[in-house]
Design a protein around this motif. Sequence first.
Motif, PDB file in Angstrom:
ATOM      1  N   HIS A 252       6.076  -1.105   5.663  1.00 30.07           N
ATOM      2  CA  HIS A 252       5.164  -0.206   4.955  1.00 30.07           C
ATOM      3  C   HIS A 252       5.796   1.178   4.798  1.00 30.07           C
ATOM      4  CE1 HIS A 252       1.033   1.291   3.897  1.00 30.07           C
ATOM      5  NE2 HIS A 252       1.596   2.433   4.279  1.00 30.07           N
ATOM      6  N   ASP A 253       6.392   1.658   5.859  1.00 29.18           N
ATOM      7  CA  ASP A 253       6.992   2.993   5.836  1.00 29.18           C
ATOM      8  C   ASP A 253       8.130   3.080   4.817  1.00 29.18           C
ATOM      9  OD1 ASP A 253       6.986   5.643   7.049  1.00 29.18           O
ATOM     10  OD2 ASP A 253       8.960   5.113   7.825  1.00 29.18           O
ATOM     11  N   ARG A 254       8.955   2.044   4.750  1.00 33.25           N
ATOM     12  CA  ARG A 254      10.060   2.021   3.785  1.00 33.25           C
ATOM     13  C   ARG A 254       9.531   2.029   2.350  1.00 33.25           C
ATOM     14  NH1 ARG A 254      12.169  -1.926   7.255  1.00 33.25           N
ATOM     15  NH2 ARG A 254      11.532  -3.569   5.782  1.00 33.25           N
TER      16      ARG A 254
ATOM     17  N   SER B 153       3.240  -8.985   0.648  1.00 34.94           N
ATOM     18  CA  SER B 153       4.036  -8.997  -0.591  1.00 34.94           C
ATOM     19  C   SER B 153       5.498  -8.678  -0.298  1.00 34.94           C
ATOM     20  CB  SER B 153       3.477  -7.982  -1.594  1.00 34.94           C
ATOM     21  OG  SER B 153       2.207  -8.376  -2.062  1.00 34.94           O
ATOM     22  N   ASP B 154       6.387  -9.287  -1.092  1.00 35.55           N
ATOM     23  CA  ASP B 154       7.822  -9.042  -0.933  1.00 35.55           C
ATOM     24  C   ASP B 154       8.206  -7.685  -1.523  1.00 35.55           C
ATOM     25  OD1 ASP B 154       7.890 -11.638   0.030  1.00 35.55           O
ATOM     26  OD2 ASP B 154       8.551 -12.494  -1.889  1.00 35.55           O
ATOM     27  N   GLN B 155       9.365  -7.200  -1.098  1.00 37.29           N
ATOM     28  CA  GLN B 155       9.918  -5.999  -1.711  1.00 37.29           C
ATOM     29  C   GLN B 155      10.379  -6.328  -3.132  1.00 37.29           C
ATOM     30  OE1 GLN B 155      10.036  -2.939  -0.861  1.00 37.29           O
ATOM     31  NE2 GLN B 155       9.992  -2.749   1.366  1.00 37.29           N
ATOM     32  N   SER B 156      10.244  -5.342  -4.014  1.00 34.91           N
ATOM     33  CA  SER B 156      10.729  -5.511  -5.384  1.00 34.91           C
ATOM     34  C   SER B 156      12.178  -5.041  -5.467  1.00 34.91           C
ATOM     35  CB  SER B 156       9.871  -4.687  -6.346  1.00 34.91           C
ATOM     36  OG  SER B 156      10.437  -4.691  -7.646  1.00 34.91           O
TER      37      SER B 156
ATOM     38  N   ALA C  40       4.229  -4.571  -4.389  1.00 39.44           N
ATOM     39  CA  ALA C  40       5.477  -4.997  -3.751  1.00 39.44           C
ATOM     40  C   ALA C  40       5.792  -4.116  -2.547  1.00 39.44           C
ATOM     41  CB  ALA C  40       6.620  -4.939  -4.758  1.00 39.44           C
ATOM     42  N   GLY C  41       6.110  -4.764  -1.415  1.00 33.42           N
ATOM     43  CA  GLY C  41       6.535  -4.045  -0.220  1.00 33.42           C
ATOM     44  C   GLY C  41       5.436  -3.776   0.781  1.00 33.42           C
TER      45      GLY C  41
END
Length: 749
Positions: free
Chosen positions: A617-619, A505-508, A500-501
């Motif tokens: 990606h950084d987040r 792929s979506d953020q979880s 995830a993220g």
Amino acid sequence: MASDEPSEQLHAELRAAVQNSLGSRRPVLHHLNADTSWLLQIPRPESAVRNGGRFYYNVLIDPWFQGTQTDFAAWFSRQWHATKSAVGSIAELEELAWESEVLTAELRTGSSSRKSNAAVEHEQTFIDALVISHEFTDHCHKETLLEVNADVPVFATKEALKVIQGWKHFRSTTLIDVFGVHGDTDWRGTSSPPLPAWIGIGRLLQKRDMGNLHSALLITFNNRHARTKPSKAMKPAVGRTKRHEPIVPNEDEEAAEAIIYTPHGIASSDLTLLPEASPPIHTLALLHGLHNVRLGGAGRAAMQINLGAKNGLEVQRLLRADYWIGTHDEIKDGKGLVGWLLRRDDVTYGDAVKKGWKDKDGKSGNSKKELSEVLSDLDGTNWVELRNGESKVLTVCREESNCDCVHHFDPERHQHRTPTGKEPKMGEYDDVEEWDTAKPRSSKVSIGTHSLHVSVSGPQRQPGDPIVIVLPGLTSSIVEWSATVDHLSPYVRTLAYERAGYGLSDQSPTEPTAEQIAAELDDHLATMDVGGPYLLVAHSWGGIIAREFIHRRGAESIHGVVFVDANTEDTMSTFPNATVRTMSKGLDTLKVCYEAAHALSSDQWQALLVEEASEKHDRTAGREVEQYAASGAQLAAKCEREYDAGLLGERPVSVIQANYALDLFKTYRAGLAVGNGTDEDRVEMRRLVLTNNEDDERMERKLLNLSSCSRYIKANHSGHSVHMVDPELIAEEVKWVLASSTQAKMTTR
């Protein structure tokens, strides 16, 4: 040390050369400038290394790195390098030698590096011998030589020795004896303290020589075994009084290899004693230039300075050296009377060979016929042009007519290519059925709260066949694994998904602990209806995720595991490291550590750079780092019963340990170049380079206890991201896991 192209090239060359040298215990030759400054690294006898000595005996030859050189007076001759030297100072050279020892200590397979690391850490200098061939200032350059540690022993010719002793800088200065005096051709007679008994340094003179120009240095060595007992029957060679004890002749055991260094050339007629030497001397490398350089007019009116290609061909015909390496052919900038009088024929090896064959085919006189005979004897000669900053491992390769003689550091050369089909574009498959069929598939799959992107490739699964699931490390995208998937998919169904993220792929909505990520993977597989058995390939933090997944699914669903430099519950106490963070401040560590070493295709590498540069990606990476310690604590509670019970029973486990010291050292050098860290930080970083791998091994070996069928592999040539450097190794370990039955016995390597 400031970063510049020549020095960076030399450090890259060094890494490649050291890695190739280790397997064969062969010498390494480094060209330190565009002219005639060299570092010769000779592996010490194994017994010396085992007893705590360094791996290489380092011989520095004719160093001149910066500044001008003047002979007699500036009006007569003043010159300077036209090309910036790969090494700019003795301090940079010391760092280069230190780097080679660190790399060697960590790359050596199956041997403890504790003693050698201690020796490296406390060395005052890594230069073991300084060798000067002539008194002229392009060979005996005062400003450069005064930078050398005063304790380094100097070996110099008679005229150069007088100059050097006049500076009153060096504590040990030794005259290089003439080899072959009174018919004594025993190379061991040229070995006198402070040289070790297995190395000799001698000199060969040309009988008719105007200007004291034409001679050769003979550096001989036999590092294969300990010395034999002395014989009273042997007489010591004529020369100095203090020598090593004479040694019993033994033609087979006492034969030596030799480097013949003749920057101005020497007549072949003055080398005839070498092929007849006893014990035998095998010429490993001939360092002889190609340019015909003379002072004045033509014929007898000219003073010959460099004898050039024709003489080199004649010498090579006699010596049959494994390598002929060019030297002293730099066309320098300069002023003075000599510059007006100097005449130079700029000849290449190809020019010389072409001329020789033309002479052979035509009707020519005796001299041309002689040259033709020289050329006809050169079949198999390995001519090597080592440019400024290039290195060469001196293997014995006369029979290898197609051998690659120079280490031109080119990442493309080291790529591992495997033909694969094109991966379908995103959205090509809208359904999520039949993920076990033979077609490669790529799509986003919803697990309710969010969707994860997944790609599956490889042959169709049969009942009972495992599927490989790749679990990347902390802050890492599956894009890093592109080359490894290319190696796996021809023979095993392989599932590569983005956590995830990352990527598509979506953020979880939940915090990304290892336990939570394992739960999402479980849901993901259930939604796709992809059942076990699963073969997990887990890198770094992915090792924590893999073990959480095993606890969730149960060992019965697991075929086996390949742990790739995997974290354990103990790793949490070592990461993040404040010193590493300080030294890497502002660096792109992905590029620092892997831009010149990765095995990805150019498209795969660019895709990775794009992914790493994205804000998304950084987040996500930041969120994972925040949960790193919590993930370790959650797993730690399960670890004791995990190891006691042998969580996986007899299911095969491979543990690959990387050489993380390589990454640390690259980070140290890059950080040093931009001024990162205090003196204390830099000392601590060097300590980490020397000790890290032993600490990692202690932690990672515990993973062997998860199964009664396990083995341990050291990826000595790869940093932490083994999958980016040596995907073939991971593929081989997957094959081992696939082939291992439940009756397999524990093996370690």
